[in-house]
Structures are given as C-alpha cells and as structure tokens.
Design an enzyme around this catalytic site. Structure first.
Site, PDB file in Angstrom:
ATOM      1  N   HIS A  96      27.744  32.476  38.302  1.00  0.00           N
ATOM      2  CA  HIS A  96      26.784  32.054  39.337  1.00  0.00           C
ATOM      3  C   HIS A  96      27.553  31.137  40.277  1.00  0.00           C
ATOM      4  O   HIS A  96      28.720  30.818  40.021  1.00  0.00           O
ATOM      5  CB  HIS A  96      25.557  31.401  38.703  1.00  0.00           C
ATOM      6  CG  HIS A  96      25.794  30.087  38.016  1.00  0.00           C
ATOM      7  ND1 HIS A  96      26.687  29.950  36.966  1.00  0.00           N
ATOM      8  CD2 HIS A  96      25.281  28.843  38.225  1.00  0.00           C
ATOM      9  CE1 HIS A  96      26.673  28.687  36.553  1.00  0.00           C
ATOM     10  NE2 HIS A  96      25.850  28.001  37.306  1.00  0.00           N
ATOM     11  N   ASP A 100      30.225  23.828  40.003  1.00  0.00           N
ATOM     12  CA  ASP A 100      31.129  23.627  38.862  1.00  0.00           C
ATOM     13  C   ASP A 100      31.573  24.957  38.248  1.00  0.00           C
ATOM     14  O   ASP A 100      32.216  24.967  37.195  1.00  0.00           O
ATOM     15  CB  ASP A 100      30.486  22.733  37.792  1.00  0.00           C
ATOM     16  CG  ASP A 100      29.144  23.251  37.303  1.00  0.00           C
ATOM     17  OD1 ASP A 100      28.368  23.769  38.122  1.00  0.00           O
ATOM     18  OD2 ASP A 100      28.877  23.149  36.095  1.00  0.00           O
ATOM     19  N   HIS A 101      31.266  26.070  38.923  1.00  0.00           N
ATOM     20  CA  HIS A 101      31.695  27.391  38.445  1.00  0.00           C
ATOM     21  C   HIS A 101      32.483  28.180  39.482  1.00  0.00           C
ATOM     22  O   HIS A 101      32.950  29.280  39.187  1.00  0.00           O
ATOM     23  CB  HIS A 101      30.480  28.192  37.967  1.00  0.00           C
ATOM     24  CG  HIS A 101      29.829  27.550  36.788  1.00  0.00           C
ATOM     25  ND1 HIS A 101      30.027  27.978  35.496  1.00  0.00           N
ATOM     26  CD2 HIS A 101      29.032  26.455  36.703  1.00  0.00           C
ATOM     27  CE1 HIS A 101      29.365  27.186  34.670  1.00  0.00           C
ATOM     28  NE2 HIS A 101      28.753  26.244  35.381  1.00  0.00           N
ATOM     29  N   HIS A 183      18.524  30.262  35.069  1.00  0.00           N
ATOM     30  CA  HIS A 183      19.276  29.113  35.599  1.00  0.00           C
ATOM     31  C   HIS A 183      19.441  29.309  37.106  1.00  0.00           C
ATOM     32  O   HIS A 183      19.192  28.400  37.889  1.00  0.00           O
ATOM     33  CB  HIS A 183      20.627  29.046  34.886  1.00  0.00           C
ATOM     34  CG  HIS A 183      21.497  27.893  35.307  1.00  0.00           C
ATOM     35  ND1 HIS A 183      21.193  26.583  35.030  1.00  0.00           N
ATOM     36  CD2 HIS A 183      22.680  27.865  35.979  1.00  0.00           C
ATOM     37  CE1 HIS A 183      22.145  25.798  35.521  1.00  0.00           C
ATOM     38  NE2 HIS A 183      23.055  26.554  36.101  1.00  0.00           N
ATOM     39  N   HIS A 250      29.063  24.059  28.635  1.00  0.00           N
ATOM     40  CA  HIS A 250      29.214  22.600  28.810  1.00  0.00           C
ATOM     41  C   HIS A 250      28.826  21.905  27.516  1.00  0.00           C
ATOM     42  O   HIS A 250      27.793  21.243  27.447  1.00  0.00           O
ATOM     43  CB  HIS A 250      28.310  22.099  29.942  1.00  0.00           C
ATOM     44  CG  HIS A 250      28.566  22.727  31.280  1.00  0.00           C
ATOM     45  ND1 HIS A 250      29.783  22.665  31.909  1.00  0.00           N
ATOM     46  CD2 HIS A 250      27.752  23.410  32.134  1.00  0.00           C
ATOM     47  CE1 HIS A 250      29.707  23.282  33.091  1.00  0.00           C
ATOM     48  NE2 HIS A 250      28.496  23.752  33.242  1.00  0.00           N
TER      49      HIS A 250
HETATM   50 ZN   LIG Z   1      27.627  24.571  35.068  1.00  0.00          ZN
END
Ligand SMILES: [Zn+2]
Length: 266
Positions: A96, A100-101, A183, A250
C-alpha cells in the site's frame, strides 16, 4: 522455479501511540516499532516488497513519529550489505502507499512498480483522515503533481513504470499477492514459497503484530475497520491452508527473532 532467497532489509524504527497500534484498546503511550523491506531473489528477477520510510520526509512531515534510521538502514545501505545497488532491482511491489512502505521507492529508478489498482487511485485522492498516511507520494511524479506537492529535484530523473493489479495474483512462480483491504483500499499481502522451508506470508499492514492477531485487534489507521478484521481472518486462513509462517509488518516483540540481511531465508 520458485524464489531462491528472501532477505529482510532493516529500515529503522518509528513511534506511534499504543491506542493507534491497538485501536480502542491500548494501552496508550509511546510504542516504538520496526519497519523493514523484503528483498526476493527469484529466477524472474530481483523484487522488493515495500521500501520502508524516508527519514527526511518523516522528520519534515511527521516528526512526532521520532524516526530512528541510520544510513545503513536506508534502501541503498541495506542493498549494499548483500552486494547490490538500487539499480539492480527489477520490480518494486507496494503493499500500500502509506509513507512507511514506499519511502525508498525513489531509489529504485530502474524497477517496474506493481501495486493494486485501487491503491494507486486512493493515494491520488485520499480522504482527509488519510492525508498523513499518504503523505509521501514522491514515488509517482504524476500523483505528486496532482496532490500539489512541491517539486523535488530528485523526481526529475525518476519516471517509474507502474503495473496495476486486481484480485489475488501469482506474480511469479511461488510468489502470491493476496487482497487484504481495510487498512487501505487496495492493500496486498505477499506469500513467498521457498525450496527448503515453509512459505513466508508477509501480512504488511493488514496486521501489525502477532499481538494484534492474537487479540483480533486492528490498528487505528484504517479505511474500513470491518474489512480490516476480515483481512486478518483471511491471513489466518491462508497461513493454515498453505502451512505458511506469518511475518508481521511492525512487531517489536517478533522482530528480534526475524533473520535480517545479510542473512537470508531459503
Ligand atoms: Zn506501516
């Protein structure tokens, strides 16, 4: 032939509040958690699933997440530990487009990017509550321009190729993308089969940690909480069906047990 090796590329850590990690449950307080990328050495090419966060971006836009990332924990730094350069990577897959990805995508200038069609749409026009999640869109100069992000010199040399997907897909022999929305709109989890071990099932942010799974507690960063729960159920079913080992995105408790590059799974 299925994949030969899988490397986990350490990307440093961030902080969120416990009520975000465990929605409506907590306990509250700072929770520091790891971020990592996954490098897959496959006969069809070198793939990276997710690329972690960009330290400068987080310092500028979300400094309250207190990023801790050394040069060695950047995508170029981690690839160097296994003797590779960013230009060696053939494919980027993004689970996604939260910052942070996808923060390391800009380094992978030669790669073709694979993602869910709905995810590319969603990050181009985020809901107000998704603005910070989708704050780093430099992986796409087109979306950056559409979102009104300031021009950045690095983007002049970066013209990524995108291939959008829908439904579950076996993108290469023994490499499966499974739809796990909730998410975000177009979230994918990844399963990789290897010759000498159980398949590795990477939840990405469909489930942050084993504790989230054990409690069936989603994180607070979501588009659709009911779909998020259904995706967690789906991950459990997939793990059982394929006898796969779940790796969480995480998870401060599980992470010390994960093998990190230059070590690898095979
Ligand atoms: Zn994340």
């Amino acid at each position: 032939m299925s994949a030969n090796k899988v490397y986990l590329l350490d990307g440093g850590t961030l902080v969120i509040d416990g009520y975000h990690a465990f929605w409506n449950r907590g306990p509250g307080g700072e929770l520091r958690f790891p971020c990592y990328a996954i490098l897959i050495d496959h006969p069809d090419g070198l793939y990276i699933f997710d690329t972690g966060y960009d330290h400068a971006h987080v310092e500028r836009v979300l400094p309250f997440e207190k990023p801790l990332q050394t040069e060695a924990q950047t995508i170029p730094g981690q690839l160097a530990t296994v003797g590779l350069r960013p230009s060696d990577i053939n494919y980027v897959i993004n689970s996604h487009y939260h910052f942070d990805h996808c923060g390391g995508n800009i380094h992978l200038t030669e790669a073709c990017t694979l993602c869910h069609a709905k995810e590319l749409e969603a990050c181009a026009s985020p809901h107000p509550f998704e603005m910070l999640g989708y704050s780093d869109v430099r992986f796409s100069p087109d979306i950056s321009a559409k979102r009104g992000a300031p021009a950045e010199p690095a983007l002049d040399i970066y013209t990524p190729k995108f291939e959008t997907l829908t439904n579950d897909q076996e993108i290469a022999k023994g490499m499966w993308l499974f739809e796990t929305p909730g998410h975000t709109a177009g979230h994918y989890s990844l399963m990789v089969e290897l010759p000498d071990r159980r398949p590795m099932l990477f939840s990405a942010d469909a489930c942050y940690s084993k504790q989230n799974m054990d409690l069936m507690c989603i994180s607070s960063f979501h588009l659709d909480p009911v779909a998020s729960l259904q995706s967690m159920e789906r991950l459990k079913e997939l793990a059982e069906k394929y006898d796969a080992e779940l790796f969480y995105s995480h998870d401060p408790a599980s992470y010390p047990d994960y093998l990190l590059a230059p070590a690898f799974y095979s």
